[in-house]
Design a protein around this motif. Structure first.
Motif, mmCIF file in Angstrom:
data_model
loop_
_atom_site.group_PDB
_atom_site.id
_atom_site.type_symbol
_atom_site.label_atom_id
_atom_site.label_comp_id
_atom_site.label_asym_id
_atom_site.label_seq_id
_atom_site.Cartn_x
_atom_site.Cartn_y
_atom_site.Cartn_z
ATOM 1 N N GLY A 8 0.817 -1.218 0.000
ATOM 2 C CA GLY A 8 0.000 0.000 0.000
ATOM 3 C C GLY A 8 0.843 1.257 0.000
ATOM 4 O O GLY A 8 0.509 2.246 -0.664
ATOM 5 N N ALA A 9 1.955 1.245 0.723
ATOM 6 C CA ALA A 9 2.832 2.416 0.754
ATOM 7 C C ALA A 9 3.464 2.669 -0.610
ATOM 8 O O ALA A 9 3.525 3.811 -1.084
ATOM 9 C CB ALA A 9 3.913 2.234 1.815
ATOM 10 N N VAL A 10 3.908 1.608 -1.258
ATOM 11 C CA VAL A 10 4.521 1.761 -2.588
ATOM 12 C C VAL A 10 3.478 2.208 -3.607
ATOM 13 O O VAL A 10 3.735 3.094 -4.428
ATOM 14 C CB VAL A 10 5.203 0.441 -3.011
ATOM 15 N N LEU A 11 2.285 1.626 -3.544
ATOM 16 C CA LEU A 11 1.213 2.020 -4.464
ATOM 17 C C LEU A 11 0.805 3.469 -4.239
ATOM 18 O O LEU A 11 0.584 4.220 -5.193
ATOM 19 C CB LEU A 11 0.012 1.095 -4.302
ATOM 20 N N CYS A 30 -8.189 2.097 3.258
ATOM 21 C CA CYS A 30 -9.399 1.312 3.523
ATOM 22 C C CYS A 30 -9.277 -0.095 2.952
ATOM 23 O O CYS A 30 -9.689 -1.070 3.594
ATOM 24 C CB CYS A 30 -10.627 2.007 2.944
ATOM 25 N N VAL A 31 -8.724 -0.214 1.767
ATOM 26 C CA VAL A 31 -8.547 -1.534 1.154
ATOM 27 C C VAL A 31 -7.561 -2.374 1.958
ATOM 28 O O VAL A 31 -7.794 -3.563 2.207
ATOM 29 C CB VAL A 31 -8.093 -1.383 -0.315
ATOM 30 N N VAL A 32 -6.466 -1.772 2.399
ATOM 31 C CA VAL A 32 -5.471 -2.504 3.184
ATOM 32 C C VAL A 32 -6.039 -2.905 4.545
ATOM 33 O O VAL A 32 -5.807 -4.024 5.013
ATOM 34 C CB VAL A 32 -4.180 -1.669 3.327
ATOM 35 N N VAL A 33 -6.813 -2.025 5.170
ATOM 36 C CA VAL A 33 -7.424 -2.368 6.456
ATOM 37 C C VAL A 33 -8.418 -3.516 6.290
ATOM 38 O O VAL A 33 -8.499 -4.398 7.145
ATOM 39 C CB VAL A 33 -8.093 -1.127 7.095
ATOM 40 N N ALA A 34 -9.152 -3.526 5.186
ATOM 41 C CA ALA A 34 -10.068 -4.641 4.935
ATOM 42 C C ALA A 34 -9.293 -5.953 4.781
ATOM 43 O O ALA A 34 -9.714 -6.997 5.307
ATOM 44 C CB ALA A 34 -10.893 -4.372 3.691
ATOM 45 N N GLY A 35 -8.161 -5.908 4.104
ATOM 46 C CA GLY A 35 -7.322 -7.094 3.980
ATOM 47 C C GLY A 35 -6.750 -7.525 5.314
ATOM 48 O O GLY A 35 -6.701 -8.721 5.633
ATOM 49 N N GLN A 36 -6.327 -6.563 6.128
ATOM 50 C CA GLN A 36 -5.800 -6.893 7.451
ATOM 51 C C GLN A 36 -6.892 -7.452 8.356
ATOM 52 O O GLN A 36 -6.652 -8.356 9.148
ATOM 53 C CB GLN A 36 -5.153 -5.665 8.080
ATOM 54 N N PHE A 37 -8.100 -6.925 8.241
ATOM 55 C CA PHE A 37 -9.223 -7.447 9.017
ATOM 56 C C PHE A 37 -9.496 -8.898 8.647
ATOM 57 O O PHE A 37 -9.722 -9.733 9.524
ATOM 58 C CB PHE A 37 -10.470 -6.593 8.772
ATOM 59 N N ALA A 38 -9.451 -9.198 7.354
ATOM 60 C CA ALA A 38 -9.666 -10.579 6.922
ATOM 61 C C ALA A 38 -8.571 -11.493 7.469
ATOM 62 O O ALA A 38 -8.860 -12.619 7.898
ATOM 63 C CB ALA A 38 -9.715 -10.648 5.399
ATOM 64 N N LEU A 39 -7.339 -11.012 7.481
ATOM 65 C CA LEU A 39 -6.251 -11.820 8.038
ATOM 66 C C LEU A 39 -6.406 -12.027 9.534
ATOM 67 O O LEU A 39 -6.136 -13.112 10.051
ATOM 68 C CB LEU A 39 -4.897 -11.173 7.733
ATOM 69 N N PHE A 40 -6.849 -10.983 10.254
ATOM 70 C CA PHE A 40 -7.094 -11.127 11.686
ATOM 71 C C PHE A 40 -8.205 -12.141 11.962
ATOM 72 O O PHE A 40 -8.118 -12.928 12.891
ATOM 73 C CB PHE A 40 -7.479 -9.789 12.317
ATOM 74 N N LEU A 58 -4.769 3.424 11.671
ATOM 75 C CA LEU A 58 -4.240 4.780 11.824
ATOM 76 C C LEU A 58 -2.821 4.872 11.257
ATOM 77 O O LEU A 58 -2.483 5.832 10.564
ATOM 78 C CB LEU A 58 -4.245 5.180 13.298
ATOM 79 N N MET A 59 -2.012 3.848 11.522
ATOM 80 C CA MET A 59 -0.653 3.826 10.991
ATOM 81 C C MET A 59 -0.677 3.774 9.459
ATOM 82 O O MET A 59 0.109 4.450 8.795
ATOM 83 C CB MET A 59 0.100 2.617 11.542
ATOM 84 N N ASN A 60 -1.587 2.983 8.893
ATOM 85 C CA ASN A 60 -1.713 2.912 7.433
ATOM 86 C C ASN A 60 -2.049 4.271 6.850
ATOM 87 O O ASN A 60 -1.447 4.702 5.865
ATOM 88 C CB ASN A 60 -2.801 1.917 7.041
ATOM 89 N N LEU A 61 -3.025 4.932 7.449
ATOM 90 C CA LEU A 61 -3.473 6.219 6.919
ATOM 91 C C LEU A 61 -2.343 7.252 6.941
ATOM 92 O O LEU A 61 -2.110 7.943 5.946
ATOM 93 C CB LEU A 61 -4.672 6.721 7.722
ATOM 94 N N VAL A 62 -1.618 7.321 8.040
ATOM 95 C CA VAL A 62 -0.516 8.288 8.151
ATOM 96 C C VAL A 62 0.597 7.959 7.157
ATOM 97 O O VAL A 62 1.094 8.832 6.440
ATOM 98 C CB VAL A 62 0.020 8.330 9.598
ATOM 99 N N MET A 63 0.958 6.688 7.083
ATOM 100 C CA MET A 63 2.046 6.279 6.182
ATOM 101 C C MET A 63 1.682 6.490 4.719
ATOM 102 O O MET A 63 2.502 6.947 3.926
ATOM 103 C CB MET A 63 2.392 4.811 6.438
#
Length: 86
Positions: A8-11, A30-40, A58-63
């Motif tokens: 996500g950071a590179v994209l 939002c897409v990355v958080v959805a993927g992380q939620f599925a992994l959790f 929050l870390m995803n959004l800032v980064m």
């Protein structure tokens, strides 16, 4: 999960370089958080790590906004350099 974060950071940096709109990093987050939620959910199977997921989001959004800003800065600089305005 970490690979989702870095992808996500590179994209986000690439899309910033291509000078897309300001809302693009939020969509990527939002897409990355959805993927992380599925992994959790697959790993834990419960709602236990929801606070950890909130921290990751929050870390995803800032980064992603930071890398988007870096990419857009480089894109603008490259565009000015190609036009000959220094």
């Amino acid at each position: 999960m970490l690979s989702l974060f870095w992808a996500g950071a590179v994209l986000s940096a690439y899309l910033g370089y291509k000078l897309h709109d300001w809302w693009v990093p939020a969509v990527i987050a939002c897409v990355v958080v959805a993927g992380q939620f599925a992994l959790f959910q697959m790993a834990g199977g419960s709602w236990g790590p929801s606070a950890q997921l909130l921290g990751y989001s929050l870390m995803n959004l800032v980064m992603f906004y930071a890398t988007f800003g870096i990419g857009s800065s480089l894109g603008r600089r490259r565009r000015q350099w190609r036009r000959g305005a220094r």
